[in-house]
Design a protein around this motif. Structure first.
Motif: not given
Length: 464
Positions: A376-384, A400-411
């Protein structure tokens, strides 16, 4: 004669039992008052004045015992609430050696009464009397302050010194305190107080104990064995760091032993004390440490000699397999997520798949959580969404929580189906993370009764 002796023995046991009950009662009052509420302080002061004037001797002794064992904050609370409208009848007999009567007199609104109480406390022994003296060292009457300071510095009994330090540490921010604590520290550095300093370093009060440990270190009262034992096993984090720092100053070679301490602060000091030419293989455990500050210190060791720490992380993660410790793999994933780049997402995704393809075994949850956070920190936003979206239904709520925390970059890119999965999970942390994505994207909750065309059942997908 024998019957009479038995009667006296029974009376003594009854008196001792009554004293214990009274002490427990006073202890409960003191513990309630130490929180600082005025109502509790009024109750305690009223009870103390009543037992001072009309109470039996054993009840006064129980009150003194409870006050002596109470936290030092209690005296400050009593001093704060004793004068405004609570002075009551004028105390008498404050020239006696009764510590309870002298304590209450030292809280009086009349400066002459407080001055006389300080004179009486100067000739009265015990922690309670010394704590009351320490309280008067910040009195607003200069004469009272001077007399209290002169009486305080003359005490060297360990329990009395501890009582004074506990109060002085809590008065240090008051304007009238000045440099009193530093002056008292200089007094304790003299030889007659060495025994009191050793006892202070083992005091039950955390602030007083840290003060005592720091003073004992300055006086050289700890040998290397004591320093190592305290740095590795002490229950107080500040004391562990103080002793570790002094040990590394005396013997930098002890850094290797301190790298396995349970305290992250001690491990950070140990990594910082390693020689500049330490092999990179020796830095792998701190690079994968569970504490972020230890990992950062280990990476700095590599940065300052021109070695990219990301290469070390990648090399060891490529070798990670069935025999790799889960804690090591999780630490490597977390560290790479802090210093890697977008190209490392594919390497980290290996930790979210099967650990052993032959047996279909997955990595432990702690490894998969660290890997999901790093991706979630490193991947490109288009690939998240493509990388982490399928893990929204993971059986481990932490992943699952870490997944949704990472997806918050591209709501705006999160599909409605993925968002619905997060909002219908039973784990509160996962639902909150999904709700933050929904609020960030401006999309309504598909399960809300106000959403058109949606049933209110939490088990029915939107649009069905």
């Amino acid at each position: 004669m024998l019957r009479r002796r038995r009667g006296r023995s029974g009376t003594g046991r009854e008196a001792a039992a009554g004293f214990t009950v009274d002490t427990e009662r006073w202890t409960r009052w003191c513990e309630a008052t130490a929180d600082g509420r005025r109502e509790d302080a009024v109750i305690l002061l009223t009870q103390l004045r009543a037992v001072r004037d009309t109470g039996p001797p054993y009840d006064r002794a129980a009150a003194v015992e409870a006050l002596s064992r109470a936290p030092a904050d209690l005296l400050l609370v009593l001093d704060r609430h004793a004068r405004p409208g609570l002075s009551g009848p004028r105390p008498t007999g404050y020239g006696s050696a009764d510590p309870l009567r002298l304590l209450l007199a030292s809280l009086d609104q009349d400066g002459r009464v407080r001055a006389a109480a300080v004179t009486g406390l100067a000739g009265c022994g015990g922690p309670l009397a010394v704590g009351a003296l320490a309280l008067r060292t910040v009195d607003w009457v200069p004469e009272v302050r001077e007399d209290a300071v002169a009486a305080l510095v003359a005490r060297n009994a360990p329990d009395e010194v501890a009582a004074a330090v506990r109060v002085l540490l809590r008065l240090g921010r008051r304007s009238r305190a000045g440099g009193l604590l530093a002056d008292y520290r200089a007094v304790l550095s003299e030889p007659p107080h060495r025994r009191a300093v050793r006892a202070l370093a083992a005091d039950s009060d955390p602030l007083a104990r840290r003060f005592g440990v720091e003073l004992a270190l300055d006086l050289g009262q700890y040998v290397r064995g004591d320093l190592l034992r305290t740095a590795l096993h002490d229950h107080d984090q500040v004391c562990r760091k103080l002793c570790a720092q002094r040990l590394l100053e005396l013997d930098p070679d002890q850094a290797g032993r301190l790298m396995w301490a349970r305290s992250a602060g001690v491990r950070e000091l140990a990594v910082a004390a390693l020689p500049p030419d330490v092999p990179a293989t020796r830095l792998v455990p701190p690079l994968a440490d569970r504490a972020r500050m230890v990992r950062a210190q280990a990476r700095w060791q590599l940065y300052r000699r021109g070695e990219p720490p990301a290469d070390v992380y990648r090399r060891h993660l490529r070798k990670a397999g069935r025999s790799t410790s889960p804690r090591l793999a999780a630490g490597l994933a977390a560290g790479l997520g802090e210093c890697g780049d977008a190209g490392d997402a594919a390497l980290l995704m290996r930790l979210l798949g099967p650990r052993d393809r032959d047996h279909g075994e997955s990595w432990p949850p702690m490894v998969r959580r660290a890997a999901a956070r790093a991706v979630g920190r490193l991947a490109q936003p288009a690939e998240l969404v493509a990388l982490l979206g399928p893990l929204a239904t993971d059986r481990d709520p932490g992943v699952a929580r870490e997944v949704f925390e990472a997806l918050a970059r591209v709501p705006q890119d999160v599909p409605a189906e993925t968002l619905w999965v997060g909002r219908t999970r039973t784990e509160p942390a996962v639902r909150r993370a999904a709700e933050r994505i929904g609020s960030g994207s401006g999309r309504p909750d598909p399960l809300s009764p106000v959403s058109p065309g949606v049933t209110s059942s939490r088990g029915t997908a939107p649009g069905r």
